[in-house]
Design an enzyme around this catalytic site. Structure first.
Site, PDB file in Angstrom:
ATOM      1  N   ARG A 112       0.121  12.949   1.635  1.00 27.22           N
ATOM      2  CA  ARG A 112      -0.665  13.310   0.592  1.00 27.22           C
ATOM      3  C   ARG A 112      -1.994  14.273   1.007  1.00 27.22           C
ATOM      4  O   ARG A 112      -2.412  14.014   2.462  1.00 27.22           O
ATOM      5  CB  ARG A 112      -1.258  12.058   0.261  1.00 27.22           C
ATOM      6  CG  ARG A 112      -1.925  10.960   1.294  1.00 27.22           C
ATOM      7  CD  ARG A 112      -1.979   9.614   0.933  1.00 27.22           C
ATOM      8  NE  ARG A 112      -0.551   9.104   1.053  1.00 27.22           N
ATOM      9  CZ  ARG A 112      -0.265   7.820   0.951  1.00 27.22           C
ATOM     10  NH1 ARG A 112      -1.098   6.964   0.703  1.00 27.22           N
ATOM     11  NH2 ARG A 112       1.157   7.573   1.036  1.00 27.22           N
ATOM     12  N   ASP A 117      -9.010   4.495  -1.239  1.00 24.03           N
ATOM     13  CA  ASP A 117      -8.291   3.102  -1.481  1.00 24.03           C
ATOM     14  C   ASP A 117      -9.871   2.360  -1.286  1.00 24.03           C
ATOM     15  O   ASP A 117     -10.667   2.467  -0.475  1.00 24.03           O
ATOM     16  CB  ASP A 117      -7.628   2.463  -0.340  1.00 24.03           C
ATOM     17  CG  ASP A 117      -6.253   3.060  -0.431  1.00 24.03           C
ATOM     18  OD1 ASP A 117      -5.593   3.298  -1.810  1.00 24.03           O
ATOM     19  OD2 ASP A 117      -5.652   3.424   0.430  1.00 24.03           O
TER      20      ASP A 117
END
Length: 190
Positions: A112, A117
């Site tokens: 990615r 998060d």
């Protein structure tokens, strides 16, 4: 460890909304392209928002990938922020930032450009569809615990009150390679 703390931003949030801001810790990671620039761009995007006060950021840590997909090494970091967003709104903000920075979700645990998060949101414990706080792998990932503890060594897991540094010490040696690479600084003007 090169951290620069903000001293003036918290008042900005509470004055604007009348809501007492929450502390949140965000994990940042990248393993495609210019990894450091992706993390810096994410920090800038978050810091530019009126409803987020970026307070501190850890060093960058280079880490081996976790999961079944063969891929390049990651850079990981953690940021502490104050926000008057609720957790679901913060999650939507992080997902939108990922998309803006070019993240495309092709496979679970795959490579990615940027990964953002929510690790912790104050002492809240949330288990809803699409949103789990503390992050479900928080206590099992050296690449999350190491920069998180760098920012706040005494932090505790709201699920059971254990110190996160004790969780880090209990992880098996050798499974994940984590090494410091470079200090991060908060974006200028934030």
């Amino acid at each position: 460890m090169d951290l620069r703390l903000r001293s003036n931003g918290i008042g900005r949030l509470s004055e604007m909304s009348g809501v007492q801001p929450h502390n949140a810790w965000i994990g940042l990671g990248s393993n495609i392209g210019d990894r450091l620039k992706s993390i810096e761009d994410a920090l800038q995007a978050l810091g530019d928002r009126a409803d987020i006060d970026l307070c501190a950021v850890s060093s960058c840590w280079e880490t081996s990938p976790v999961g079944p997909v063969d891929q390049d090494r990651y850079l990981n970091a953690v940021a502490r922020l104050r926000t008057d967003l609720i957790p679901r709104q913060l999650l939507q903000c992080l997902l939108a930032t990922e998309e803006t920075l070019g993240r495309v979700r092709l496979q679970r645990w795959g490579p990615r450009v940027i990964d953002l998060d929510i690790l912790l949101f104050g002492n809240q414990v949330i288990d809803e569809e699409g949103l789990t706080i503390p992050h479900p792998y928080l206590t099992r990932r050296r690449f999350v615990l190491t920069p998180l503890i760098e920012l706040c060594p005494g932090l505790r897991n709201p699920l059971d009150g254990t110190r996160l540094i004790d969780n880090l010490r209990q992880l098996p040696a050798g499974e994940e390679q984590v090494r410091p690479t470079s200090p991060l600084r908060l974006p200028p003007g934030l």
